[in-house]
Every structure is written in structure tokens, then in C-alpha cells.
Design a protein around this motif. Structure first.
Motif, mmCIF file in Angstrom:
data_model
loop_
_atom_site.group_PDB
_atom_site.id
_atom_site.type_symbol
_atom_site.label_atom_id
_atom_site.label_comp_id
_atom_site.label_asym_id
_atom_site.label_seq_id
_atom_site.Cartn_x
_atom_site.Cartn_y
_atom_site.Cartn_z
ATOM 1 N N GLY A 1 9.525 17.363 -0.546
ATOM 2 C CA GLY A 1 8.254 16.754 -0.961
ATOM 3 C C GLY A 1 8.113 15.337 -0.459
ATOM 4 N N VAL A 2 9.170 14.770 0.102
ATOM 5 C CA VAL A 2 9.075 13.425 0.678
ATOM 6 C C VAL A 2 8.706 13.579 2.157
ATOM 7 C CG1 VAL A 2 10.330 11.339 1.319
ATOM 8 C CG2 VAL A 2 10.681 12.358 -0.936
ATOM 9 N N LYS A 3 7.544 13.021 2.489
ATOM 10 C CA LYS A 3 7.113 13.119 3.886
ATOM 11 C C LYS A 3 7.963 12.178 4.735
ATOM 12 C CE LYS A 3 2.736 13.228 6.405
ATOM 13 N NZ LYS A 3 1.312 12.880 6.281
ATOM 14 N N TYR A 4 8.026 10.939 4.266
ATOM 15 C CA TYR A 4 8.964 9.995 4.875
ATOM 16 C C TYR A 4 9.271 8.889 3.875
ATOM 17 C CZ TYR A 4 4.571 7.601 6.114
ATOM 18 O OH TYR A 4 3.336 7.024 6.080
ATOM 19 N N VAL B 1 12.711 1.307 -1.644
ATOM 20 C CA VAL B 1 12.461 2.369 -0.673
ATOM 21 C C VAL B 1 11.004 2.775 -0.861
ATOM 22 C CG1 VAL B 1 12.995 4.728 0.029
ATOM 23 C CG2 VAL B 1 14.841 3.187 -0.698
ATOM 24 N N LEU B 2 10.256 2.667 0.219
ATOM 25 C CA LEU B 2 8.833 3.047 0.141
ATOM 26 C C LEU B 2 8.713 4.507 0.553
ATOM 27 C CD1 LEU B 2 7.212 -0.096 1.846
ATOM 28 C CD2 LEU B 2 7.914 0.223 -0.536
ATOM 29 N N VAL B 3 8.008 5.264 -0.254
ATOM 30 C CA VAL B 3 7.959 6.713 -0.049
ATOM 31 C C VAL B 3 6.528 7.188 0.176
ATOM 32 C CG1 VAL B 3 8.474 8.963 -1.098
ATOM 33 C CG2 VAL B 3 9.984 7.013 -1.525
ATOM 34 N N GLU B 4 6.385 8.047 1.152
ATOM 35 C CA GLU B 4 5.105 8.736 1.349
ATOM 36 C C GLU B 4 5.322 10.188 0.936
ATOM 37 O OE1 GLU B 4 2.210 7.507 2.248
ATOM 38 O OE2 GLU B 4 1.117 9.381 2.513
ATOM 39 N N PRO B 5 4.762 10.605 -0.204
ATOM 40 C CA PRO B 5 4.964 11.997 -0.616
ATOM 41 C C PRO B 5 4.146 12.938 0.276
ATOM 42 C CG PRO B 5 3.526 10.861 -2.170
ATOM 43 C CD PRO B 5 3.936 9.841 -1.148
ATOM 44 N N ALA B 6 4.629 14.145 0.411
ATOM 45 C CA ALA B 6 3.909 15.123 1.236
ATOM 46 C C ALA B 6 2.552 15.445 0.616
ATOM 47 C CB ALA B 6 4.750 16.388 1.371
ATOM 48 N N VAL C 1 20.917 5.434 -0.930
ATOM 49 C CA VAL C 1 19.720 5.781 -1.698
ATOM 50 C C VAL C 1 18.586 6.177 -0.749
ATOM 51 C CG1 VAL C 1 17.978 4.928 -3.348
ATOM 52 C CG2 VAL C 1 20.368 4.259 -3.607
ATOM 53 N N LEU C 2 18.474 5.410 0.342
ATOM 54 C CA LEU C 2 17.419 5.706 1.322
ATOM 55 C C LEU C 2 17.594 7.125 1.870
ATOM 56 C CD1 LEU C 2 15.059 4.825 3.161
ATOM 57 C CD2 LEU C 2 16.764 3.873 4.722
ATOM 58 N N ASN C 3 18.828 7.428 2.235
ATOM 59 C CA ASN C 3 19.085 8.757 2.805
ATOM 60 C C ASN C 3 18.863 9.849 1.763
ATOM 61 O OD1 ASN C 3 19.767 7.649 5.285
ATOM 62 N ND2 ASN C 3 21.866 7.245 4.614
ATOM 63 N N ALA C 4 19.292 9.562 0.542
ATOM 64 C CA ALA C 4 19.132 10.565 -0.523
ATOM 65 C C ALA C 4 17.646 10.816 -0.792
ATOM 66 C CB ALA C 4 19.824 10.070 -1.792
ATOM 67 N N VAL C 5 16.866 9.755 -0.806
ATOM 68 C CA VAL C 5 15.420 9.917 -1.039
ATOM 69 C C VAL C 5 14.798 10.708 0.099
ATOM 70 C CG1 VAL C 5 13.214 8.687 -1.220
ATOM 71 C CG2 VAL C 5 15.202 7.861 -2.483
ATOM 72 N N ARG C 6 15.192 10.403 1.313
ATOM 73 C CA ARG C 6 14.635 11.116 2.480
ATOM 74 C C ARG C 6 14.922 12.610 2.405
ATOM 75 N NH1 ARG C 6 16.149 6.548 7.050
ATOM 76 N NH2 ARG C 6 14.094 5.584 7.108
ATOM 77 N N GLY D 1 0.792 -1.234 0.000
ATOM 78 C CA GLY D 1 0.000 0.000 0.000
ATOM 79 C C GLY D 1 0.817 1.272 0.000
ATOM 80 N N ALA D 2 2.126 1.192 -0.281
ATOM 81 C CA ALA D 2 2.944 2.408 -0.322
ATOM 82 C C ALA D 2 2.552 3.243 -1.529
ATOM 83 C CB ALA D 2 4.421 2.032 -0.406
ATOM 84 N N LYS D 3 2.597 4.566 -1.368
ATOM 85 C CA LYS D 3 2.170 5.432 -2.482
ATOM 86 C C LYS D 3 3.234 5.470 -3.577
ATOM 87 C CE LYS D 3 -1.254 8.362 -0.361
ATOM 88 N NZ LYS D 3 -1.078 8.226 1.100
#
Lengths: 233, 378
Positions: free
Chosen positions: B87-90, B208-213, B78-83, B55-57
Motif C-alpha cells: 500500500g506504500v507507493k513510495y 519518512v514521507l510516505v505516498e500511499p497507493a 525504518v525507511l526500508n521497512a516502510v517502503r 505536502g506529504a500525504k
């Protein structure tokens, strides 16, 4: 109201061109009057049906014209000719062409439905016509449950339901026994013919010639003579 | 016009034999088309089960990843760079891999192991037994109660097993919307335990699962991830990517397409032939109507109504039959991968419209050409 219902002038119809051209009807002129039963008789291939088709707006002649109540029939476009057939002509086909999947009363109502009449209204008027031809009790049956004579009467009811000025019968007695055939024509003469109406009957059944007002004889696409009916009632 | 259409309807349905033949043709074609495409949709749903269940966006992955099952590990940066992308909430790491479980009776069973972020447990399944926090317990695993559960001998909370020679304990039983395509049971654990128990390469993060803001941030996140040399896709895009891979690069899609085309051709042949015969047999009646005074457009309307009624009734029956067969199959075969989607229904409807259209065109041409004079001639 003109006394002359139909006036045909110089009608010719041929099929094929050049060496294969065959004349079905050649330079036929005649008049049919209101309150008249006109028989068109002749041997097979004499052009009776072709002539009937041309004066009823079904087959366009190569030459000549048909005048019905001041209207030059073949000057009309296809849609108006279809309207002419719907409003002015009633057909009784040789094979009846009734719809076996519809009830008898629905068959009779078809011309009214084509005239965009309300379904229930059309069925009501069709019932009245069935009453005229004595088949009220058969209204809910499909036509294939009826006898040949009854089917013929249903076809007549369908032809008269929209009160047309011209009625056309194609070999109406061809598939009936002599007695039934005579009864049908007697019925037509008594109940269907009126002063506003003209009836054309194509036949080669000489058993019913006595009911004609006039008889037009054809041979090889030409009119070869007119006779008076023998026993106008 | 309503009266004329009513006549057309009666002519059609009162001819029970012909109407039945027409319906059977369309129903059969629709059944085949919906069934085949539903099987494909079902398989694709299973192929994307991990994506749907998590269910990750947004998902960040190596550019070479085509399906969720074939992940390519990424380095931790990559995880840190994405964070750090605006616009990345988490963003959290996610592990997806395969292990070998040794069961109580000594037999082995392959399993899919999904490792959830230790801190957030983002993407965790809904539990039907046990508590989610027990996943932190020593050797804790959560098993998914799907059709594959019996392959692990129906473990309950407390059941012990070995996974890659490590001890494992079932601490919860979960339910997920979709089970996997390959008939392998699924176990959830923490990310750290997953990479500890399952042998892996130097890099450990599968996704890496991302929740956008906000939804508006998604394009920017995609661009930034692209600049990192990786790919970011939304959940829908990932499912579509999965489907596209199976459809065009495994031969499955072509097979399904061929089956669908065959169904269409069979349907068109049966229905077209039946409708043409129906029209031919009524040709004299249409001719009689024309002689009486019916216009061409009225006859066309009659035929279109007849074709439309047949198509709609056949479509309904075909879809109903297919749904019934699928439901029946699922009672007996829990694993039966078939799902009727709006897209399948739309495709089948489109094809039925084409079948009805082609049949009508053939019939209309015939009827418009009939000469009332022929009716006179008998």
C-alpha cells in the motif's frame, strides 16, 4: 343583530387572598347596547378600569361572566380571547401607546397586520382611516411629532381600522385641554358610533358627560347608579 | 406573520441609538472572539508550516514526536521497512534540523534546514528564482523568501554564507504557503548534504514521507508502522497533533480559551444588557400589542427576529472589522500570525447565537409576563 352588545353578570374581581383580599369590582351587572355611548364614571380606585378590562377580555374575573353577541367571553381559551380582542374590540388607551418608531399610518395599520393582512393592503386601509380622522397629511410622520389631540385621533383610527363592534376608551380626554377633548368626543359620536357599534368610555371628566347616552357611576367597585346623558345629539 | 416581523424590524432599526448600542456590543464581542482565535489559528499554521509546505500525504515519526519542529531521529531501517509495507507507493527520508549561518558581514543567524530526498526531491518548494536541479550543485541551498528572509540580508542566487563552518551558496529562492513560527529563516538542501553539514546523532532520518497507493491503504500503513514501534499520521493528523500540543501542553490554548471566554462574557454582558433594556423600554408597546390581540407566539417571533437581526448584523460587522484589522496589520507586519478560518467563524457564530439566544430568552420571559391590564392601568 341583538340590541344588547355586551351583557355583564355578577362580575367580581379581587386581588390578594385572605386578610389581604381587596375587591376592585364587586358583583357588577350591566348591559351595553349597540349604537350607544356608555360612560363608566367614578372616582379614582372605584374599579372603572378593572371593569373595562374584564369586559374587553384583558382581565379574567374571579366571579361572573361577560356575554358578547351570544359568546361567553371567559369560557374561551387564551388564544380565542386574543382573537376576540383583535376582531371585536378596539382600544384607545389613556396614554395612546402609539409606537414612536413607526410612522402614523403604520401605527394605525397594526390591528390589520396582526390579523395577517397584506402589508400594503393594511397600509391602504389605515390611510383611509386617517382620512376619516383628518390626518392624511400626517401619515408619514412618527406619532411623537403630532400634537396631543392628533395623537388621540391616531389612536382612534387604530381602534376603528379593523371595524370592531366594541370600542373602549380609557380616559380619552385626560391629557387634552377642554376644547380638544370635547372636539374628540364630538368626532367619536359623529363619525365613529354607528348602529353596529357600542362605545364604552371610562372617564371622570365631567366636561364631556353631555355626550353620553347613559352614564354608569361606580364607587368602591360597585355600580351605584345609571343616569341618562344630558345632551344626546 | 411577515407583517408582524416587519413591525419588529422597524421597531428595532428605527431606534437608532439602541440599535447602535446592540450592534456595538455584538460587533465588539465577535471582533474579540474572531481576532483571538485567528491569532491562535495563525500561530498554529506557522507551527505546522513544514508539514503544510512539504505536502506529504503521510508522515512516519518516532512515537514521542509532538511537533514537527521537535523531531526524533530514526534509524535507516525504518525507511526500508516502510517502503516494504503493502500500500506504500513510495517513501523517502526527510531531514529537519537547526543550523547556524554566518553571514557576509560576520554576524550569525539561526536557520531551519530541511533536507529533501536526494533522488526525488519530494516535498520541494516552488522556486521563484533559480532552478531546482541546482540544489545538487556544490554547497547548494535554496532559501525561502518569507518574512524572515531579511534576517539573512536578503540573499540572492549566488550569495555565499557559512553554515556550521561549511560553505553554502544560494542556488534558488523559493516561495512557500506558510512561514515558520519561531522567526527563523528556512533553507532547503538535499538530505545527504543536510546530515553532512548539521551535526546529528547516530540516526539521521527525521521523518519518512510516505505516498500511499490509495487513501484506502492508509489504515493498513498506520497499523504496520505501529507494529514497527513508530507512528504514521496523515498530513491533517500531524497538523492537528501539532495544534493539540500547543493548545493543551504549552498553556497557549488555555490562554486563548480564557480570552475567548472573556470576549464571550463581555459580548453577552453588553448585548444582553442592551437587549434587555431595549425590551424593557418597549414593554408597554408589547403590552399594548397584547391588549390589541397579539398572541404570545407572535411576540416571541418579534423578539427572536430582533435578536437575530442584531446578531447577524453584529456578526458581519465583527468579522469584517477583524478581517480589516488583520489585513491592515499584515501590510505593516509581514510576520503577523493571524488567519481567519471557517472554524473560527463557526465558533464565533455559535457564540453569537448563544448570546442572542440568552438575550432573547430573558426578553421573551419579560414580554410574556407583561399583563395588558397593566397597560390599562397606565
Amino acid at each position: 343583530m341583538h340590541d344588547v352588545a355586551i351583557e355583564a353578570r355578577g362580575l367580581s374581581k379581587w386581588f390578594g387572598e385572605g386578610d389581604t383580599r381587596t375587591y376592585a369590582v364587586r358583583e357588577v351587572s350591566f348591559e351595553a347596547r349597540h349604537n350607544e355611548i356608555l360612560y363608566i364614571v367614578g372616582p379614582s380606585g372605584s374599579g372603572k378600569t378593572t371593569l373595562l378590562s374584564m369586559i374587553s377580555g384583558i382581565l379574567r374575573p374571579n366571579v361572573g361572566n361577560v356575554q358578547v353577541e351570544d359568546v361567553d367571553l371567559w369560557a374561551l381559551d387564551d388564544n380565542h380571547i386574543a382573537d376576540f380582542r383583535l376582531n371585536t374590540v378596539g382600544f384607545v388607551f389613556q396614554d395612546y401607546h402609539l409606537f414612536p418608531r413607526l410612522t402614523t399610518v403604520e401605527n394605525v395599520a397594526i390591528p390589520l397586520i396582526l390579523k395577517r393582512r397584506n402589508w400594503n393592503e393594511a397600509i391602504g386601509e389605515a390611510m383611509h382611516c386617517l382620512e376619516v380622522v383628518g390626518l392624511t397629511g400626517r401619515a408619514a410622520l412618527p406619532p411623537n411629532k403630532l400634537s396631543g389631540g392628533e395623537q388621540q385621533r391616531v389612536a382612534i383610527a387604530r381602534a376603528i381600522v379593523s371595524a370592531p363592534d366594541i370600542l373602549i376608551f380609557d380616559e380619552p380626554t385626560a391629557s387634552l385641554d377642554g376644547d380638544t377633548g370635547r372636539k374628540i368626543i364630538e368626532f367619536v359620536k359623529k363619525e365613529v358610533l354607528n348602529e353596529k357599534r357600542c362605545i364604552l368610555i371610562v372617564t371622570h371628566d365631567n366636561r364631556i358627560f353631555e355626550y353620553a347616552d347613559r352614564i354608569m357611576a361606580m364607587e368602591d367597585g360597585r355600580v351605584v347608579g345609571f343616569n341618562k346623558g344630558e345632551n344626546r345629539a | 406573520m411577515r407583517g408582524i416581523l416587519k413591525i419588529a424590524y422597524k421597531l428595532l432599526v428605527n431606534d437608532k441609538g439602541k440599535f447602535a448600542a446592540l450592534l456595538i456590543g455584538i460587533t465588539f464581542a465577535v471582533f474579540l472572539m474572531v481576532n483571538v482565535t485567528s491569532m491562535f489559528a495563525g500561530m498554529m499554521m506557522k507551527a505546522s508550516a513544514t508539514v503544510v509546505n512539504t505536502g506529504a500525504k503521510m508522515w512516519v515519526m518516532d512515537r514521542a514526536v509532538n511537533t514537527v519542529a521537535s523531531s526524533i531521529p530514526m534509524p535507516d531501517y525504518v525507511l526500508n521497512a516502510v517502503r516494504s509495507i503493502s500500500g506504500v507507493k513510495y517513501a523517502v527520508p526527510f531531514y529537519s534540523g537547526a543550523g547556524l549561518a554566518r553571514l557576509g558581514d560576520g554576524t550569525y543567524q539561526g536557520v531551519t534546514v530541511l533536507g529533501l530526498d536526494d533522488t526525488s526531491l519530494y516535498g520541494r518548494p516552488a522556486l521563484i528564482q533559480g532552478h531546482i536541479e541546482d540544489i545538487y550543485a556544490e554547497n547548494g541551498f535554496i532559501v525561502v523568501a518569507d518574512e524572515e528572509l531579511p534576517k539573512l540580508h536578503n540573499p540572492k542566487v549566488g550569495t555565499e554564507f557559512e553554515i556550521n563552518d561549511n560553505r553554502g551558496v544560494i542556488v534558488g529562492v523559493a516561495k512557500v504557503p506558510a512561514s515558520g513560527l519561531f522567526g527563523v529563516p528556512t533553507l532547503y538542501t538535499t538530505f545527504s548534504r543536510a546530515i553532512q553539514y548539521i551535526p546529528s546523532m547516530r540516526y539521521t532520518i527525521s521523518y519518512v514521507l510516505v505516498e500511499p497507493a490509495s487513501p484506502a491503504a492508509i489504515p493498513h500503513i498506520k497499523d504496520e508502522v505501529e507494529r514497527l514501534g513508530y507512528r504514521a499520521v496523515t498530513e491533517t493528523e500531524f497538523v492537528a497533533r501539532n495544534t493539540s500540543f500547543y493548545m493543551w501542553r504549552t498553556g497557549m490554548g488555555i490562554n486563548i480559551l480564557i480570552m475567548t471566554i472573556i470576549s464571550f462574557v463581555v459580548g453577552l454582558s453588553i448585548s444582553g444588557q442592551a437587549f434587555y433594556t431595549f425590551t424593557l423600554e418597549n414593554l408597554d408597546k408589547f403590552g399594548a400589542l397584547k391588549a390589541i390581540g397579539a398572541k404570545g407566539r407572535e411576540l416571541v417571533a418579534m423578539i427572536l427576529l430582533q435578536a437575530g437581526v442584531t446578531a447577524l448584523a453584529g456578526y458581519g460587522l465583527g468579522v469584517g472589522l477583524c478581517a480589516f484589522i488583520i489585513a491592515l496589520a499584515k501590510v505593516r507586519l509581514k510576520d503577523y500570525a493571524s488567519i481567519v478560518t471557517m472554524r473560527n467563524l463557526g465558533l464565533a457564530f455559535g457564540m453569537v447565537v448563544v448570546i442572542a439566544g440568552i438575550s432573547s430568552v430573558i426578553a421573551v420571559r419579560k414580554v410574556l409576563r407583561v399583563e395588558p391590564f397593566e397597560i390599562f392601568r397606565g
